[in-house]
Write a protein that holds these residues in place. Structure first.
Motif, short mmCIF file in Angstrom:
data_model
loop_
_atom_site.label_atom_id
_atom_site.label_comp_id
_atom_site.label_asym_id
_atom_site.label_seq_id
_atom_site.Cartn_x
_atom_site.Cartn_y
_atom_site.Cartn_z
N UNK A 52 0.81 -1.22 0.00
CA UNK A 52 0.00 0.00 0.00
C UNK A 52 0.85 1.27 0.00
N UNK A 53 2.16 1.12 0.03
CA UNK A 53 3.04 2.29 0.04
C UNK A 53 2.76 3.19 -1.16
N UNK A 81 3.43 7.18 2.92
CA UNK A 81 4.83 7.21 2.49
C UNK A 81 5.58 6.05 3.12
N UNK A 82 6.80 5.82 2.68
CA UNK A 82 7.56 4.64 3.10
C UNK A 82 7.82 4.65 4.60
N UNK A 83 8.08 5.82 5.17
CA UNK A 83 8.36 5.91 6.60
C UNK A 83 7.13 5.48 7.42
N UNK A 84 5.95 5.88 6.97
CA UNK A 84 4.71 5.51 7.68
C UNK A 84 4.46 4.01 7.59
N UNK A 85 4.63 3.45 6.40
CA UNK A 85 4.41 2.01 6.22
C UNK A 85 5.40 1.21 7.07
N UNK A 86 6.66 1.63 7.10
CA UNK A 86 7.67 0.92 7.89
C UNK A 86 7.29 0.93 9.37
N UNK A 87 6.78 2.07 9.85
CA UNK A 87 6.37 2.17 11.26
C UNK A 87 5.19 1.25 11.53
N UNK A 88 4.22 1.25 10.64
CA UNK A 88 3.02 0.43 10.83
C UNK A 88 3.32 -1.06 10.82
N UNK A 89 4.35 -1.47 10.11
CA UNK A 89 4.66 -2.89 9.97
C UNK A 89 5.42 -3.47 11.16
N UNK A 90 5.89 -2.61 12.06
CA UNK A 90 6.65 -3.11 13.21
C UNK A 90 5.74 -3.93 14.13
#
Length: 323
Positions: free
Chosen positions: A38-39, A115-124
């Motif tokens: 979804x990024x 954005x990529x930073x948001x997706x990376x945070x959500x995936x933790x």
């Protein structure tokens, strides 16, 4: 006999191919990995899988299509048409507001897009307790009215809605163990939890004592998997690691499907003690902190592993139990 053997062999080969084809079907995505594709999504788009993001943001306290209201002068009405978007793949206004609230809470750039930073945070991997967000806006818990603005600029801790806590007269809390799945030995779990309770005991009015054998403590700790009859089913390996309930329920549950360790040496191992310290904070009444270095920060950290309380955690527990 030869024709019969040929038929049997053919049937066996057909069965083998069928089994192999089933074994090669795409495995279910682990944890929150469904968010990865979804990024780049933003308002106005319709993208397959956005309904899963909506469920994620609803689960963790950022989105609620059922109670959204519109305000016209002094009249408030519920917009029923919003309910139609709860399970679709449309990136609507409410979803954008929820994403913006999430980004603000995690100190990310507030864009409203994935954005990529948001997706990376959500995936933790993270705690299953919702973040304490009032609604899909940039407003946060009511402690702003409890302390001077100067103090609030540094305080990142939150409480559960309504600020539940243990009675001030009950400073001695017992704990016991009750699991529906066997993951680690009882002696190991007792040792881990004893250290975790001691950290909170050192900075709060509480004393924690293990309940006598066979007795149920004020706090009950255990490993469970999937639906374990507390209204908050676990999601398997990855994703939600554990959860706990606000005072005075006293439930603290580990997800039995995680790869738990007392001394993690790889990224796929989860530290028992750091999660215990975090969940005990919830049992005592603390919500999630916006301070990334706090033990009460929602996401799990592999590097470094957080086992100790920081200033924000200590300020939070003392503010909650100050008379």
């Amino acid at each position: 006999m030869a024709p019969n053997l040929s038929l049997l062999l053919g049937a066996f080969l057909l069965l083998l191919v069928t089994v192999q084809s089933k074994n090669h079907t795409k495995p279910p995505e682990k944890g929150f990995n469904f968010l990865q594709h979804l990024e780049g999504c933003h308002k106005g788009q319709t993208v397959k899988g956005l309904h899963e993001l909506k469920r994620y943001l609803e689960k963790f306290g950022y989105l609620n299509y059922g109670t959204t209201s519109t305000h016209h002068h002094s009249k408030t009405t519920t917009t029923m048409s919003n309910l139609n978007h709860a399970n679709d793949d449309e990136f609507d206004n409410l979803l954008e507001a929820a994403v913006r609230a999430y980004q603000s809470n995690y100190h990310l750039k507030v864009t409203g897009s994935l954005d990529s930073e948001t997706i990376q945070e959500m995936m933790l991997p993270r705690c299953g307790v919702p973040d304490n967000i009032v609604n899909a806006t940039n407003s946060f818990p009511s402690r702003k009215m409890k302390h001077p603005k100067v103090f609030d600029m540094v305080a990142q801790y939150t409480f559960f809605p309504g600020r539940p806590r243990w009675p001030l007269s009950k400073t001695r809390l017992t704990y016991s163990f009750q699991s529906s799945a066997q993951v680690v030995g009882l002696q190991t779990l007792r040792s881990v939890c004893s250290r975790a309770f001691q950290k909170w005991q050192n900075v709060s009015p509480f004393t924690f004592v293990e309940a006598p054998q066979g007795a149920t403590g004020d706090i009950v700790i255990g490993f469970h998997r999937g639906n374990h009859n507390d209204g908050a089913p676990f999601d398997g390996s990855g994703g939600t690691l554990a959860h706990a309930f606000a005072p005075t329920k006293g439930w603290f549950h580990y997800d039995a499907d995680e790869n738990w360790s007392t001394n993690p040496t790889s990224m796929n191992q989860i530290d028992l003690e750091s999660v215990a310290v975090h969940e005990i904070g919830h049992v005592l009444g603390l919500g999630h902190s916006r301070d990334r270095n706090a033990i009460m920060f929602a996401s799990y950290s592999h590097n470094p592993i957080r086992r100790d309380l920081n200033t924000d955690d200590i300020q939070g527990i003392r503010a909650l139990y100050s008379s």
